[in-house]
Design an enzyme around this catalytic site. Structure first.
Site, mmCIF file in Angstrom:
data_model
loop_
_atom_site.group_PDB
_atom_site.id
_atom_site.type_symbol
_atom_site.label_atom_id
_atom_site.label_comp_id
_atom_site.label_asym_id
_atom_site.label_seq_id
_atom_site.Cartn_x
_atom_site.Cartn_y
_atom_site.Cartn_z
ATOM 1 N N LYS A 10 -1.791 -7.545 -3.909
ATOM 2 C CA LYS A 10 -2.244 -6.307 -3.265
ATOM 3 C C LYS A 10 -1.304 -5.116 -3.485
ATOM 4 C CE LYS A 10 -5.472 -7.992 0.244
ATOM 5 N NZ LYS A 10 -5.655 -9.375 -0.205
ATOM 6 N N GLU A 47 -0.498 -16.504 7.730
ATOM 7 C CA GLU A 47 -0.930 -17.139 6.490
ATOM 8 C C GLU A 47 0.128 -18.117 5.978
ATOM 9 O OE1 GLU A 47 -2.979 -16.127 2.160
ATOM 10 O OE2 GLU A 47 -2.104 -14.488 3.332
ATOM 11 N N HIS A 102 -3.871 -14.011 0.526
ATOM 12 C CA HIS A 102 -4.476 -12.795 1.076
ATOM 13 C C HIS A 102 -3.385 -11.729 1.200
ATOM 14 C CE1 HIS A 102 -7.397 -10.357 3.061
ATOM 15 N NE2 HIS A 102 -6.719 -10.311 4.190
ATOM 16 N N CYS A 138 -13.023 -8.194 4.566
ATOM 17 C CA CYS A 138 -12.114 -8.498 3.451
ATOM 18 C C CYS A 138 -12.400 -9.835 2.772
ATOM 19 C CB CYS A 138 -10.671 -8.456 3.944
ATOM 20 S SG CYS A 138 -10.308 -7.006 4.942
ATOM 21 N N HIS A 189 -5.442 -3.040 -1.230
ATOM 22 C CA HIS A 189 -6.372 -3.882 -0.483
ATOM 23 C C HIS A 189 -7.745 -3.226 -0.589
ATOM 24 C CE1 HIS A 189 -8.306 -6.479 2.169
ATOM 25 N NE2 HIS A 189 -7.469 -6.508 3.180
ATOM 26 N N PHE A 221 -11.083 -9.471 9.085
ATOM 27 C CA PHE A 221 -11.235 -9.142 10.502
ATOM 28 C C PHE A 221 -12.383 -9.962 11.091
ATOM 29 C CE2 PHE A 221 -9.414 -4.539 10.423
ATOM 30 C CZ PHE A 221 -8.131 -5.054 10.530
#
Length: 405
Positions: free
Chosen positions: A329, A310, A299, A167, A334, A393
């Site tokens: 998003k 976050e 994010h 991502c 996403h 990830f």
């Protein structure tokens, strides 16, 4: 040749996008600014038995309307999206197709998967039908298909490569291109991200992780229960300020800083220290104090733990009053390796229009996410400096800083 790095400022002179909002950077910005969700009922080529029935897919995309018929056989949808976004960016920057190229032009495109549709089709033909793969399957599925195709399209002969970091792919691709220009390795770059990942296998795999919402993506809100998978591409033309001025171009903004870190912590769970250090590095790269940041595009996946992490990272950097934050998003989904590009496109548009887009589907503030999430409605506000975050990830983090000219 000796290059004074302190004088090599980098600007964005063009941007283009393909997203669930349709073709064009303006279509993406209009949806983000107005809080129009582009999540729709899932459409797949083959029968699908999964539980999740929604995605943010690119609607009614006709590749033949944008790409020459002789090139199409080489292009998986992720490359198609990259071409259309890049052509828009090149045109906005004021270049004819072959004018932008040469030995001092780099091409860096991020993607989490690459040719997912080609991989899916080839696997289905082999295992279900016993049919030999198509001759051009390999050139279509490799992640480097997008940057090499763009390099050939524009005659760009500088550093050209794909970057795959889940991502964070697009954000790192743009950031690494920025560093090349700043260091004097190139004068221009075509950089961004592309992903076409909404296929049967990907949907079932993400569903197995239990991170997909069946209804509404609600970043930083109570009752959030996951993300919506998306797809698309966003591509930017980066130039040194000197190069842009020499040809009379008008920059959209300055790309002022870039930070990237690794949590080195867990394959799936995010950490606070890595993202916080990433944002600090971006600010340091830009020569900006935390107090100067007016807006942050987060994010913001709307998974329970990641939004908390976050939020804590932002408070570690900015103190008890982080700048206003939104996650877009819920608008465009996403899009994995393309997300950072789509979100930078939105961030630059927010900077130019002095409007912070909303975090839609917000129902109630989560006391564990102590940020101003700009709930549900856009906010007209002064924006001179903005950040865009991408966290992947494996703990791979990327942050970009942009400034008004």
């Amino acid at each position: 040749m000796t290059i004074n790095q302190s004088r090599r400022r980098v600007v964005v002179t063009g941007m283009g996008a393909v997203s669930a909002a349709g073709v064009g950077a303006q279509a993406l910005w209009a949806a983000a600014r107005d809080g129009v969700s582009c999540v729709r009922p899932l459409k797949l080529a083959r029968p699908y038995q999964g539980r999740i029935k929604i995605a943010a897919q690119v609607p009614d995309f006709d590749a033949s309307a944008h790409i020459e018929p002789e090139l199409l056989p080489y292009c998986d949808p992720f490359t198609q999206y990259a071409i259309v976004a890049a052509d828009e960016a090149v045109a906005q920057a004021g270049f004819a197709r072959k004018e932008i190229g040469g030995p001092r032009t780099a091409v860096v495109i991020g993607t989490g998967i690459g040719g997912a549709h080609t991989i899916d089709d080839t696997s289905y033909h082999e295992y279900a039908e016993g049919v030999r793969p198509e001759t051009l399957a390999v050139p279509r599925l490799i992640p480097s298909a997008a940057p090499t195709t763009l390099g050939m399209r524009y005659g760009a002969k500088g550093p050209t490569f794909a970057l795959a970091s889940a991502c964070s792919s697009a954000t790192q691709a743009i950031g690494e291109a920025f560093e090349m220009l700043r260091a004097g390795r190139a004068d221009r770059a075509v950089a961004g991200g592309a992903e076409a990942c909404v296929i049967n296998g990907s949907m079932r795999a993400w569903e197995a992780l239990r991170v997909l919402t069946p209804d509404f993506c609600r970043p930083f809100s109570m009752k959030r229960n996951g993300m919506t998978l998306g797809e698309g591409a966003a591509v930017f033309i980066l130039e040194t300020l000197e190069s842009a001025q020499a040809r009379g171009a008008t920059p959209l903004c300055e790309l002022a800083g870039y930070g990237t870190t690794s949590d080195a912590f867990d394959p799936l769970r995010a950490d606070v220290e890595g993202p916080a250090r990433c944002m600090r590095l971006a600010l340091e790269s830009a020569g900006i104090e935390p107090s100067a940041v007016d807006y942050l595009n987060a994010h913001g996946t709307a998974t329970y733990a990641n939004d908390i992490t976050e939020s804590e990272a932002m408070r570690a950097v900015f103190g008890d009053r982080p700048p206003p934050v939104s996650s877009t998003k819920p608008i465009h989904g996403h899009a994995l390796g393309a997300s950072g590009g789509l979100e930078l496109c939105v961030t630059i548009s927010a900077l130019r229009d002095q409007v912070a887009p909303p975090t839609i589907n917000f129902v109630e503030a989560d006391p564990k996410c102590l940020v101003d999430a700009i709930p549900n409605e856009a906010r007209k506000m002064p924006i001179r400096v903005a950040l865009s975050n991408s966290f992947a990830f494996g703990g791979i983090n990327g942050t970009l800083a942009v400034k008004a000219m």
